[in-house]
Write a protein that holds these residues in place. Structure first.
Motif, PDB file in Angstrom:
ATOM      1  N   LEU A   1      -4.246 -12.708  10.272  1.00  0.00           N
ATOM      2  CA  LEU A   1      -3.390 -11.750  10.979  1.00  0.00           C
ATOM      3  C   LEU A   1      -3.991 -10.350  11.025  1.00  0.00           C
ATOM      4  CD1 LEU A   1       0.102 -12.866   9.619  1.00  0.00           C
ATOM      5  CD2 LEU A   1      -0.801 -13.206  11.921  1.00  0.00           C
ATOM      6  N   GLY A   2      -5.188 -10.180  10.450  1.00  0.00           N
ATOM      7  CA  GLY A   2      -5.867  -8.891  10.538  1.00  0.00           C
ATOM      8  C   GLY A   2      -5.606  -7.942   9.396  1.00  0.00           C
ATOM      9  N   PHE A   3      -4.981  -8.411   8.312  1.00  0.00           N
ATOM     10  CA  PHE A   3      -4.743  -7.573   7.142  1.00  0.00           C
ATOM     11  C   PHE A   3      -5.814  -7.837   6.085  1.00  0.00           C
ATOM     12  CE2 PHE A   3      -0.362  -8.380   8.776  1.00  0.00           C
ATOM     13  CZ  PHE A   3      -0.097  -7.086   9.197  1.00  0.00           C
ATOM     14  N   ASP A   4      -6.112  -6.819   5.312  1.00  0.00           N
ATOM     15  CA  ASP A   4      -7.085  -6.935   4.231  1.00  0.00           C
ATOM     16  C   ASP A   4      -6.323  -7.110   2.920  1.00  0.00           C
ATOM     17  OD1 ASP A   4      -9.396  -6.917   2.749  1.00  0.00           O
ATOM     18  OD2 ASP A   4      -9.664  -4.739   2.812  1.00  0.00           O
ATOM     19  N   PRO A   5      -6.207  -8.325   2.401  1.00  0.00           N
ATOM     20  CA  PRO A   5      -5.429  -8.543   1.175  1.00  0.00           C
ATOM     21  C   PRO A   5      -6.200  -8.066  -0.048  1.00  0.00           C
ATOM     22  CG  PRO A   5      -6.412 -10.602   1.896  1.00  0.00           C
ATOM     23  CD  PRO A   5      -6.763  -9.573   2.930  1.00  0.00           C
ATOM     24  N   MET A   6      -5.586  -7.203  -0.838  1.00  0.00           N
ATOM     25  CA  MET A   6      -6.245  -6.660  -2.026  1.00  0.00           C
ATOM     26  C   MET A   6      -5.243  -6.588  -3.172  1.00  0.00           C
ATOM     27  SD  MET A   6      -9.175  -5.789  -3.121  1.00  0.00           S
ATOM     28  CE  MET A   6     -10.021  -5.753  -1.552  1.00  0.00           C
ATOM     29  N   PRO A   7      -4.882  -7.751  -3.754  1.00  0.00           N
ATOM     30  CA  PRO A   7      -3.872  -7.763  -4.818  1.00  0.00           C
ATOM     31  C   PRO A   7      -4.444  -7.312  -6.155  1.00  0.00           C
ATOM     32  CG  PRO A   7      -4.685  -9.974  -4.473  1.00  0.00           C
ATOM     33  CD  PRO A   7      -5.342  -9.111  -3.439  1.00  0.00           C
ATOM     34  N   ARG A   8      -3.540  -7.025  -7.072  1.00  0.00           N
ATOM     35  CA  ARG A   8      -3.942  -6.737  -8.444  1.00  0.00           C
ATOM     36  C   ARG A   8      -4.434  -8.036  -9.086  1.00  0.00           C
ATOM     37  NH1 ARG A   8       0.547  -3.916 -11.911  1.00  0.00           N
ATOM     38  NH2 ARG A   8       1.663  -5.828 -11.381  1.00  0.00           N
ATOM     39  N   ILE A   9      -5.570  -7.964  -9.777  1.00  0.00           N
ATOM     40  CA  ILE A   9      -6.202  -9.153 -10.335  1.00  0.00           C
ATOM     41  C   ILE A   9      -5.956  -9.229 -11.836  1.00  0.00           C
ATOM     42  CG2 ILE A   9      -8.360 -10.429 -10.597  1.00  0.00           C
ATOM     43  CD1 ILE A   9      -7.467 -10.120  -7.720  1.00  0.00           C
ATOM     44  N   ARG A  10      -5.451 -10.364 -12.269  1.00  0.00           N
ATOM     45  CA  ARG A  10      -5.284 -10.635 -13.699  1.00  0.00           C
ATOM     46  C   ARG A  10      -5.884 -12.010 -14.020  1.00  0.00           C
ATOM     47  NH1 ARG A  10       1.010  -8.931 -15.035  1.00  0.00           N
ATOM     48  NH2 ARG A  10       0.780  -6.675 -14.797  1.00  0.00           N
ATOM     49  N   ASN A  11      -6.064 -12.262 -15.288  1.00  0.00           N
ATOM     50  CA  ASN A  11      -6.537 -13.577 -15.742  1.00  0.00           C
ATOM     51  C   ASN A  11      -7.822 -14.005 -15.040  1.00  0.00           C
ATOM     52  OD1 ASN A  11      -4.169 -13.778 -17.344  1.00  0.00           O
ATOM     53  ND2 ASN A  11      -3.042 -14.566 -15.588  1.00  0.00           N
ATOM     54  N   TRP A  12      -8.807 -13.120 -15.091  1.00  0.00           N
ATOM     55  CA  TRP A  12     -10.081 -13.404 -14.426  1.00  0.00           C
ATOM     56  C   TRP A  12     -10.702 -14.709 -14.912  1.00  0.00           C
ATOM     57  CZ3 TRP A  12     -12.889 -10.827 -10.656  1.00  0.00           C
ATOM     58  CH2 TRP A  12     -12.316  -9.641 -10.174  1.00  0.00           C
ATOM     59  N   LYS A  13     -10.555 -15.007 -16.179  1.00  0.00           N
ATOM     60  CA  LYS A  13     -11.202 -16.194 -16.735  1.00  0.00           C
ATOM     61  C   LYS A  13     -10.662 -17.479 -16.129  1.00  0.00           C
ATOM     62  CE  LYS A  13      -8.013 -16.335 -20.707  1.00  0.00           C
ATOM     63  NZ  LYS A  13      -7.328 -17.571 -20.288  1.00  0.00           N
TER      64      LYS A  13
END
Length: 309
Positions: free
Chosen positions: A70-82
């Motif tokens: 839809l043309g949006f750049d999703p940039m959520p908060r990142i947790r639990n990288w492992k």
């Protein structure tokens, strides 16, 4: 804000200009991420976000895929990288310094052939969502609960894997980007706290069981919060103008740290002066004689977070 039975969450889309663009009242137990796209598509304000931030729920594959289409750049908060997986473009792809992020060689590979074969269908779905023929909320629910044997589900999943892997790599390599994401999510948390402070009536509880009335209460709370934020922004601007007239130097970076979520001078119980009802307020001046161009420019953004029930 606390809510009474049957309980729910006020899900706000907050602009990087601090105001709430859109508010949903959703029942408890619902997957909040399905409302991330819906609010942006229904947004009719002059602010047109191109980047969307969210909490950890927003990093699901369907959300990444649909937001990108839809043309949006999703940039959520990142947790639990492992616990997150990075995906390779081909089985033979290897990286010099970061290959361990992608797991065992030859594993976690994107199926680009499937994406290509389903691309027209994916775009038709995205256009249908954009035009309102299909609800993004309904689509994301179906994708989440969809059969893993469905070609559409798998294609959305593969696109989501591509976009999320790219975003994870951007997040790792770009320190200013990490700061922007943190600032955006902190701004939403601050708005939630501010709207709770505004919605003090009845102990902050919504006791009406009618979904329409619940939606009204959540929306009116956001509208009132926006009005108070606007008033505070005007007061801040007026003080800055006075300082400039007195010869004070104003640092735009310092101004950027000032939030309009102020409560000290706000009278929540109001002043009922009926003789002022007919007074026409003066036109406000939105401009300041301050050069903000030295600050890092970025695309308009919105963040979706729910106020916990």
């Amino acid at each position: 804000m606390r809510y009474g039975k049957p309980g729910g969450i006020a899900y706000h889309h907050i602009s990087d200009t601090y105001i709430a663009l859109f508010t949903h009242f959703i029942p408890c137990g619902v997957w909040e991420a399905v409302y991330i796209i819906e609010g942006l598509l229904k947004n009719t304000s002059e602010v047109k976000p191109t980047t969307v931030h969210a909490d950890t729920q927003g990093q699901s594959f369907p959300v990444f895929a649909l937001a990108h289409l839809l043309g949006f750049d999703p940039m959520p908060r990142i947790r639990n990288w492992k616990d997150l997986t990075f995906y390779r473009p081909t089985k033979r792809t290897e990286y010099v310094h970061i290959d361990a992020l992608f797991g065992e060689p030859g594993r976690n590979v994107i199926d680009f052939d499937l994406i290509e074969s389903q691309f027209r269908h994916l775009m038709r779905v995205a256009v249908s969502v954009r035009e309102g023929a299909i609800s993004s909320t309904l689509l994301l629910r179906r994708l989440r609960a969809g059969s893993r044997k469905s070609a559409t589900y798998i294609a959305f999943r593969e696109v989501g894997r591509v976009i999320r892997t790219v975003q994870l790599l951007r997040y790792l390599s770009d320190a200013p980007l990490r700061r922007r994401v943190t600032a955006a999510t902190n701004k939403v948390e601050a708005f939630n706290g501010f709207s709770q402070w505004i919605g003090f009536g009845n102990g902050g509880a919504i006791t009406d069981n009618d979904p329409v009335e619940q939606e009204k209460t959540a929306s009116f709370n956001a509208l009132l919060a926006n009005a108070v934020i606007f008033h505070s922004a005007l007061d801040i601007a007026e003080i800055v103008r006075q300082l400039l007239e007195e010869g004070w130097e104003t640092d735009p970076e310092e101004l950027a740290h000032i939030s309009p979520y102020l409560t000290e001078r706000i009278r929540r119980f109001g002043e009922y002066s009926t003789h002022e009802l007919g007074i026409q307020p003066e036109a406000y001046d939105p401009k300041l004689d301050v050069d903000f161009t030295q600050l890092h420019e970025q695309e308009p953004a919105a963040s979706g977070f729910g106020t916990a029930a």
